[in-house]
Design an enzyme around this catalytic site. Structure first.
Site, PDB file in Angstrom:
ATOM      1  N   HIS A  24       1.049  -1.166   0.004  1.00  0.00           N
ATOM      2  CA  HIS A  24      -0.069   0.240   0.002  1.00  0.00           C
ATOM      3  C   HIS A  24       0.973   1.279   0.019  1.00  0.00           C
ATOM      4  O   HIS A  24       1.650   1.485   1.015  1.00  0.00           O
ATOM      5  CB  HIS A  24      -0.858   0.097   1.291  1.00  0.00           C
ATOM      6  CG  HIS A  24      -1.671   1.123   1.307  1.00  0.00           C
ATOM      7  ND1 HIS A  24      -3.095   1.291   0.579  1.00  0.00           N
ATOM      8  CD2 HIS A  24      -1.946   2.272   1.827  1.00  0.00           C
ATOM      9  CE1 HIS A  24      -3.663   2.216   0.922  1.00  0.00           C
ATOM     10  NE2 HIS A  24      -2.939   2.939   1.504  1.00  0.00           N
ATOM     11  N   ASP A  26       1.119   5.304  -0.137  1.00  0.00           N
ATOM     12  CA  ASP A  26       0.511   6.632   0.079  1.00  0.00           C
ATOM     13  C   ASP A  26       1.117   7.710  -0.552  1.00  0.00           C
ATOM     14  O   ASP A  26       2.348   8.019  -0.353  1.00  0.00           O
ATOM     15  CB  ASP A  26       0.388   6.900   1.519  1.00  0.00           C
ATOM     16  CG  ASP A  26      -0.480   5.964   2.166  1.00  0.00           C
ATOM     17  OD1 ASP A  26      -1.528   5.954   1.758  1.00  0.00           O
ATOM     18  OD2 ASP A  26      -0.263   5.338   3.410  1.00  0.00           O
ATOM     19  N   PHE A 135      -1.003  11.695   7.197  1.00  0.00           N
ATOM     20  CA  PHE A 135       0.051  11.289   8.282  1.00  0.00           C
ATOM     21  C   PHE A 135       0.013   9.840   8.515  1.00  0.00           C
ATOM     22  O   PHE A 135      -1.155   9.271   8.730  1.00  0.00           O
ATOM     23  CB  PHE A 135      -0.047  12.369   9.265  1.00  0.00           C
ATOM     24  CG  PHE A 135       0.283  13.857   9.132  1.00  0.00           C
ATOM     25  CD1 PHE A 135       1.581  14.423   9.002  1.00  0.00           C
ATOM     26  CD2 PHE A 135      -0.915  14.462   8.659  1.00  0.00           C
ATOM     27  CE1 PHE A 135       1.686  15.693   8.679  1.00  0.00           C
ATOM     28  CE2 PHE A 135      -0.622  15.712   8.338  1.00  0.00           C
ATOM     29  CZ  PHE A 135       0.674  16.172   8.300  1.00  0.00           C
ATOM     30  N   GLY A 136       1.176   9.199   8.837  1.00  0.00           N
ATOM     31  CA  GLY A 136       1.269   7.837   9.433  1.00  0.00           C
ATOM     32  C   GLY A 136       1.050   8.135  10.975  1.00  0.00           C
ATOM     33  O   GLY A 136       1.105   9.056  11.478  1.00  0.00           O
ATOM     34  N   GLY A 137       0.836   6.796  11.820  1.00  0.00           N
ATOM     35  CA  GLY A 137       0.814   6.767  13.011  1.00  0.00           C
ATOM     36  C   GLY A 137      -0.280   7.657  13.811  1.00  0.00           C
ATOM     37  O   GLY A 137      -0.315   7.609  15.050  1.00  0.00           O
ATOM     38  N   ASP A 168      -7.948   1.996   6.131  1.00  0.00           N
ATOM     39  CA  ASP A 168      -6.660   2.757   6.234  1.00  0.00           C
ATOM     40  C   ASP A 168      -6.509   3.669   7.480  1.00  0.00           C
ATOM     41  O   ASP A 168      -7.283   4.583   7.269  1.00  0.00           O
ATOM     42  CB  ASP A 168      -6.396   3.259   4.825  1.00  0.00           C
ATOM     43  CG  ASP A 168      -4.835   3.815   4.688  1.00  0.00           C
ATOM     44  OD1 ASP A 168      -4.143   3.692   5.708  1.00  0.00           O
ATOM     45  OD2 ASP A 168      -4.655   4.381   3.734  1.00  0.00           O
ATOM     46  N   GLY A 169      -5.722   3.423   8.509  1.00  0.00           N
ATOM     47  CA  GLY A 169      -5.397   4.258   9.513  1.00  0.00           C
ATOM     48  C   GLY A 169      -5.766   3.773  10.734  1.00  0.00           C
ATOM     49  O   GLY A 169      -6.963   3.335  11.076  1.00  0.00           O
ATOM     50  N   GLY A 170      -4.572   3.542  11.739  1.00  0.00           N
ATOM     51  CA  GLY A 170      -4.823   3.120  13.151  1.00  0.00           C
ATOM     52  C   GLY A 170      -5.227   1.757  12.980  1.00  0.00           C
ATOM     53  O   GLY A 170      -5.803   1.223  13.970  1.00  0.00           O
ATOM     54  N   GLY A 190       0.582   0.350   8.785  1.00  0.00           N
ATOM     55  CA  GLY A 190       1.673   1.219   8.958  1.00  0.00           C
ATOM     56  C   GLY A 190       2.641   0.923   9.808  1.00  0.00           C
ATOM     57  O   GLY A 190       3.192  -0.234  10.299  1.00  0.00           O
ATOM     58  N   SER A 191       2.502   1.728  10.897  1.00  0.00           N
ATOM     59  CA  SER A 191       3.496   1.718  12.089  1.00  0.00           C
ATOM     60  C   SER A 191       3.285   0.411  12.879  1.00  0.00           C
ATOM     61  O   SER A 191       4.152  -0.218  13.503  1.00  0.00           O
ATOM     62  CB  SER A 191       3.225   3.205  12.888  1.00  0.00           C
ATOM     63  OG  SER A 191       1.925   3.400  13.028  1.00  0.00           O
TER      64      SER A 191
HETATM   65 ZN    ZN Z   1      -3.297   4.848   2.514  1.00  0.00          ZN
END
Ligand code: ZN
Length: 208
Positions: A24, A26, A135-137, A168-170, A190-191
């Site tokens: 994935h 971004d 933003f990531g994280g 996507d996210g958290g 991600g993280s």
């Molecule tokens: Zn994404």
């Protein structure tokens, strides 16, 4: 891949090849979102080593300008934000399909989920943001669960239950079962994965 170690990208690409299902990516332009991530040289470098499909998430204005280049760089899936395209969304979906690539529509947490319903008959997947793009994280927004359920129900209502919902996210071991329960089947992490002592262990827990 936003959470990857860009000085040791090959190592993280191999980890995804061995333990995950898709890459994935971004893509941020500093306009649609305040952040800038990475561009074509990085995508092409990943594509050279990837043995799993590339899923390009465009967080950019005017996505139609760049779809051909991402398709040629090796994307198997390209998603664009409804908020960046609005009434152009059908044309963007057609353009992605014209390169033989799977098309996804993305929606941010503050946009009414019904806004994308008109496009569900045409897309190959839906990406529901469970944090704000850029933003990531970030921490998972719990209201996302009801939004996943609403899209899942609408897909069933229109006779397209096979269309996957990506989140996507958290996403990590705690939130993965929650989104799966509401009907998501592609989980972007991600993280939670890249910052873990054992990424493969986290991936295997999330796969259940
Ligand atoms: Zn994404």
């Amino acid at each position: 891949m936003l959470s990857a170690d860009f000085l040791h990208l090959e190592k993280d690409v191999e980890m995804v090849n061995n333990y995950a299902d898709i890459f994935h990516l971004d893509i941020m332009d500093g306009t649609f979102v305040p952040n800038i991530s990475f561009g074509f040289p990085v995508v092409e470098a990943i594509a050279r080593k990837a043995t799993k499909p590339l899923d390009v998430h465009l967080m950019i204005v005017n996505p139609e300008k760049y779809i051909e280049r991402f398709a040629k760089a090796g994307a198997a899936m390209i998603s664009f934000h409804y908020e960046a395209s609005r009434e152009k969304s059908s044309a963007v979906i057609d353009l992605i399909h014209s390169f033989g690539v799977k098309a996804g529509i993305v929606i941010n947490p503050d946009c009414p989920v019904e806004s994308i319903f008109p496009y569900l008959p045409a897309v190959d997947f839906v990406l529901i943001m469970s944090v704000f793009a850029g933003f990531g994280g970030q921490k998972f927004i719990p209201e996302s669960l009801g939004r996943i359920k609403a899209v899942r129900e609408e897909l069933e209502r229109i006779g397209r239950p096979e269309v996957p919902i990506e989140v996507d996210g958290g996403i990590g071991p705690e939130t993965a079962p929650l989104v799966i329960k509401e009907g998501a089947s592609i989980l972007v992490a991600g993280s939670a994965v890249f910052k873990a002592p054992s990424p493969q262990e986290v991936i295997s827990i999330m796969k259940g």
